[in-house]
Design a protein around this motif. Structure first.
Motif, PDB file in Angstrom:
ATOM      1  N   ALA A 153       0.668  -1.150   0.047  1.00 55.11           N
ATOM      2  CA  ALA A 153      -0.036   0.043  -0.023  1.00 55.11           C
ATOM      3  C   ALA A 153       0.964   1.187   0.047  1.00 55.11           C
ATOM      4  O   ALA A 153       0.476   2.240  -0.649  1.00 55.11           O
ATOM      5  N   ILE A 154       2.031   1.158   0.655  1.00 55.66           N
ATOM      6  CA  ILE A 154       2.935   2.249   0.720  1.00 55.66           C
ATOM      7  C   ILE A 154       3.786   2.308  -0.640  1.00 55.66           C
ATOM      8  O   ILE A 154       3.787   3.723  -1.099  1.00 55.66           O
ATOM      9  N   ARG A 155       4.329   1.585  -0.851  1.00 57.95           N
ATOM     10  CA  ARG A 155       5.167   1.613  -2.268  1.00 57.95           C
ATOM     11  C   ARG A 155       4.384   1.728  -3.700  1.00 57.95           C
ATOM     12  O   ARG A 155       4.724   2.392  -4.420  1.00 57.95           O
ATOM     13  N   HIS A 156       3.434   1.047  -3.673  1.00 50.05           N
ATOM     14  CA  HIS A 156       2.795   0.861  -4.882  1.00 50.05           C
ATOM     15  C   HIS A 156       1.452   1.590  -5.123  1.00 50.05           C
ATOM     16  O   HIS A 156       1.061   1.914  -6.258  1.00 50.05           O
ATOM     17  N   ALA A 157       0.425   1.547  -3.925  1.00 47.15           N
ATOM     18  CA  ALA A 157      -0.799   2.281  -4.000  1.00 47.15           C
ATOM     19  C   ALA A 157      -0.587   3.877  -3.780  1.00 47.15           C
ATOM     20  O   ALA A 157      -1.732   4.391  -3.781  1.00 47.15           O
ATOM     21  N   THR A 158       0.400   4.379  -3.334  1.00 54.12           N
ATOM     22  CA  THR A 158       0.457   5.820  -2.901  1.00 54.12           C
ATOM     23  C   THR A 158      -0.796   5.996  -1.883  1.00 54.12           C
ATOM     24  O   THR A 158      -1.346   7.108  -2.252  1.00 54.12           O
ATOM     25  N   ALA A 159      -0.981   5.369  -0.838  1.00 51.73           N
ATOM     26  CA  ALA A 159      -2.170   5.266  -0.052  1.00 51.73           C
ATOM     27  C   ALA A 159      -1.708   6.441   0.875  1.00 51.73           C
ATOM     28  O   ALA A 159      -0.657   6.661   1.303  1.00 51.73           O
ATOM     29  N   HIS A 160      -2.824   7.184   1.360  1.00 51.32           N
ATOM     30  CA  HIS A 160      -2.598   8.254   2.473  1.00 51.32           C
ATOM     31  C   HIS A 160      -3.091   7.671   3.697  1.00 51.32           C
ATOM     32  O   HIS A 160      -2.763   8.396   4.855  1.00 51.32           O
ATOM     33  N   ARG A 161      -3.820   6.524   3.688  1.00 52.90           N
ATOM     34  CA  ARG A 161      -4.142   5.957   5.102  1.00 52.90           C
ATOM     35  C   ARG A 161      -4.322   4.647   4.962  1.00 52.90           C
ATOM     36  O   ARG A 161      -4.765   4.056   3.943  1.00 52.90           O
TER      37      ARG A 161
END
Length: 253
Positions: A153-161
């Motif tokens: 989620a951090i590396r590929h999805a550019t998630a904010h939460r």
């Protein structure tokens, strides 16, 4: 003749048992020898390299010119490298994650956030139900699933939460990882080469006899949930992956 036949059968069984024992001992000896060889190579290469990186980071962090945001980022990198070194050592000797030492799954998930956090993004941990002692294999695989999903989620999805939710039930333990990132077509991804992270999660869920659900679509975030039964006879593995987030399901809560 009958006595001789019985004697031959008994001696044959003894011989077969002895041969099987020798084969097992040979296999174990070969396995241990190969593991020792791999352990020595990893110790002399990967582990020593990571140890050297930690020393360099420690030296750099002592410089008076390293202040503010740069120091914070370097400190995070140092923790990640230290964790990676421990993981290498534990993987070689087929041991549990160092995060599980003297910690239950909930505590390990709390500590996990400090290693996967990027900048100001830190996964939220929500634990509900009455904690119970889980088999070591269960806690090991669930921790790995949470780590892989949060890292993706951090590396590929550019998630904010990102939210990691652990729920203890009467007959099962449920783990959910949700994010508000870019999302993907889960069925298409699973059928394409690569994407070892998601396939690894499926493999771990299958080993636990758990029910895995992956709900995602482009622009709608991702929700991954695994339910592992707590019973002497694990339930059969079922894989329910959908291209769209289920109705009334919020990817981040």
């Amino acid at each position: 003749n009958r006595a001789l036949e019985h004697l031959v059968r008994d001696r044959t069984k003894q011989l077969e048992s002895t041969m099987q024992k020798l084969n097992d001992e040979t296999l174990v000896a070969a396995t241990l020898a190969e593991r020792d060889r791999v352990a020595a190579e990893i110790h002399d290469s990967v582990q020593q390299g990571l140890s050297g990186a930690i020393l360099q980071l420690d030296t750099t962090l002592k410089l008076p010119s390293i202040i503010g945001h740069v120091r914070t980022r370097l400190d995070v990198v140092r923790k990640m490298v230290s964790y990676a070194r421990q993981e290498v050592q534990h993987a070689v000797w087929d041991m549990d994650s160092p995060l599980l030492e003297r910690n239950d799954l909930g505590d390990a998930l709390q500590k996990l956030t400090s290693f996967v956090a990027a900048d100001l993004l830190r996964p939220d941990i929500v634990i509900s139900g009455c904690p119970i002692e889980l088999p070591r294999s269960t806690t090991h695989h669930l921790l790995r699933i949470a780590q892989e999903a949060a890292t993706n989620a951090i590396r590929h999805a550019t998630a904010h939460r990102i939210e990691i939710r652990l729920e203890y039930r009467a007959d099962a333990v449920a783990l959910s990882i949700s994010d508000d990132g870019t999302g993907f077509h889960s069925e298409a991804v699973l059928n394409q080469p690569g994407h070892f992270g998601l396939r690894g999660i499926r493999s771990r869920a299958k080993k636990l006899g758990g029910s895995l659900t992956v709900a995602s679509s482009p622009g709608e975030g991702t929700l991954l949930r695994i339910i592992v039964p707590i019973s002497p006879t694990p339930a059969s593995f079922s894989d329910a992956e959908n291209n769209h987030t289920p109705q009334n399901s919020n990817p981040v809560g």
